[in-house]
Design a protein around this motif. Structure first.
Motif, mmCIF file in Angstrom:
data_model
loop_
_atom_site.group_PDB
_atom_site.id
_atom_site.type_symbol
_atom_site.label_atom_id
_atom_site.label_comp_id
_atom_site.label_asym_id
_atom_site.label_seq_id
_atom_site.Cartn_x
_atom_site.Cartn_y
_atom_site.Cartn_z
ATOM 1 N N ARG A 242 0.835 -1.207 0.000
ATOM 2 C CA ARG A 242 0.000 0.000 0.000
ATOM 3 C C ARG A 242 0.865 1.250 0.000
ATOM 4 O O ARG A 242 0.581 2.219 -0.693
ATOM 5 N N ARG A 243 1.945 1.191 0.797
ATOM 6 C CA ARG A 243 2.853 2.337 0.879
ATOM 7 C C ARG A 243 3.479 2.603 -0.489
ATOM 8 O O ARG A 243 3.556 3.732 -0.950
ATOM 9 N N ARG A 247 3.168 5.815 -2.905
ATOM 10 C CA ARG A 247 4.347 6.542 -3.368
ATOM 11 C C ARG A 247 4.312 6.709 -4.892
ATOM 12 O O ARG A 247 4.555 7.786 -5.423
ATOM 13 N N SER A 248 3.999 5.614 -5.598
ATOM 14 C CA SER A 248 4.001 5.715 -7.063
ATOM 15 C C SER A 248 2.843 6.583 -7.538
ATOM 16 O O SER A 248 2.970 7.284 -8.551
ATOM 17 N N ALA A 249 1.720 6.590 -6.800
ATOM 18 C CA ALA A 249 0.600 7.463 -7.167
ATOM 19 C C ALA A 249 1.020 8.913 -6.995
ATOM 20 O O ALA A 249 0.683 9.779 -7.818
ATOM 21 N N GLY A 250 1.800 9.199 -5.943
ATOM 22 C CA GLY A 250 2.289 10.557 -5.686
ATOM 23 C C GLY A 250 3.208 11.035 -6.795
ATOM 24 O O GLY A 250 3.195 12.203 -7.186
ATOM 25 N N ARG A 251 4.008 10.095 -7.330
ATOM 26 C CA ARG A 251 4.956 10.457 -8.395
ATOM 27 C C ARG A 251 4.215 10.796 -9.696
ATOM 28 O O ARG A 251 4.626 11.673 -10.444
ATOM 29 N N ILE B 45 -0.548 -3.823 -8.440
ATOM 30 C CA ILE B 45 0.570 -3.465 -7.556
ATOM 31 C C ILE B 45 1.371 -4.726 -7.256
ATOM 32 O O ILE B 45 0.818 -5.733 -6.820
ATOM 33 N N ARG B 46 2.658 -4.653 -7.543
ATOM 34 C CA ARG B 46 3.523 -5.814 -7.307
ATOM 35 C C ARG B 46 4.552 -5.457 -6.254
ATOM 36 O O ARG B 46 4.920 -4.301 -6.107
#
Lengths: 253, 56
Positions: A242-243, A247-251, B45-46
């Motif tokens: 989830r973290r 993080r990737s959504a924030g990027r 998500i991986r």
């Protein structure tokens, strides 16, 4: 390769959580099945063997009380070894093992206290006395609850791991106190009669169901512990995934 | 005053309830975590180790 280093390699192979999950999936059905069979045999023996000539039927309480009490101490010992694993070897699964064991240990300690109380009332004439054995087991119960609360209170598993490992090792002093309390102090609780120098003082009629129930409870503990460790590994994976997703959504934004 | 049998039955009853509650908790916790993992994987998500090709 020497036998010793082979054993160490096997042990560190298990440090890989993915390998542990594969192993857990393989052994859990067998452990669960064996636990059910042992409980069936143990309960059958518990209710078909004769009552005691003095205690009558209440002797049957022993077949749950004594295994639960043994397990309450064994579970804490497993946690103490795990705490060493966290602090000394930094084994990645050690903290998972300690954390998963705490609620199971608390349940067994609760059972030992309640069944002891239900045995005490008809045999001693009282539900509870603050003698050394009963008090030290009650302290063990409180320690389990404290460790569970501590684990829940801290968000960062790495930090919680070290703090609770230190606390577990400090609390381990209580285990020999519980074991030897009946010898060191004058207690209402009877001294050891199964594991003692000079052999067991229990009639085989009672010893048989007691030992089968003890093995059944031990298998129950290992089954639940492996399953709870697996759940804890999954829980940590979910948190980290989830973290990572956040993080990737924030990027992307 | 309870009879001796009542004390025995109460002990076994409480033991059965406690053990069943424990088993049920571990079981439902496992199912819930497995569902969460499946939902995350379905969302694409991986885990980093899997992304890096280090599949074990």
């Amino acid at each position: 390769m020497s036998e010793n280093s082979l054993a160490i390699r096997k042990f560190s192979d298990l440090a890989n959580p993915t390998r542990f999950l594969a192993l857990a999936a393989r052994v859990l059905p067998w452990f669960a099945g064996l636990t059910v069979l042992l409980f069936a045999a143990g309960l059958y023996l518990s209710f078909t063997t004769e009552g005691d000539y003095q205690q009558g039927e209440t002797v049957r309480i022993m077949y749950v009380h004594v295994p639960a009490a043994w397990l309450s101490m064994m579970c804490y010992s497993v946690m103490a070894v795990s705490a060493l694993g966290t602090l000394v070897w930094r084994h990645p699964l050690a903290d998972v093992a300690a954390r998963a064991a705490a609620p199971i240990g608390a349940s067994f300690t609760f059972l030992a206290l309640v069944t002891g109380s239900l045995w005490g009332k008809p045999m001693w004439g009282t539900w509870w006395v603050w003698d050394a054995r009963l008090t030290s087991v009650f302290v063990l119960f409180l320690m389990y609850l404290g460790l569970m609360a501590l684990n829940r209170a801290m968000d960062e598993p790495g930090k919680a791991a070290k703090v609770s490992a230190v606390l577990i090792l400090v609390g381990f002093v209580n285990i020999p106190i519980i074991k030897f309390s009946v010898e060191w102090w004058n207690t209402l609780h009877q001294p050891a009669s199964v594991l003692r120098l000079g052999g067991s003082a229990i009639d085989p009629e009672f010893l048989r169901p007691l030992l089968v129930m003890a093995v059944a409870f031990t298998m129950l503990f290992f089954t639940l512990h492996i399953a709870a460790m697996r759940n804890e590994i999954w829980r940590r994976r979910v948190t980290s995934m989830r973290r990572q997703a956040a993080r990737s959504a924030g990027r992307e934004v | 005053m309870m009879t001796h049998t009542a004390y025995v039955l109460a002990s076994y009853g409480i033991a059965a309830v406690t053990v069943l509650a424990l088993v049920l908790w571990v079981w439902t916790d496992g199912r819930a975590r497995r569902r969460e993992l499946q939902a995350l994987e379905a969302a694409g998500i991986r885990r980093r180790s899997v992304q890096a090709g280090d599949v074990q």
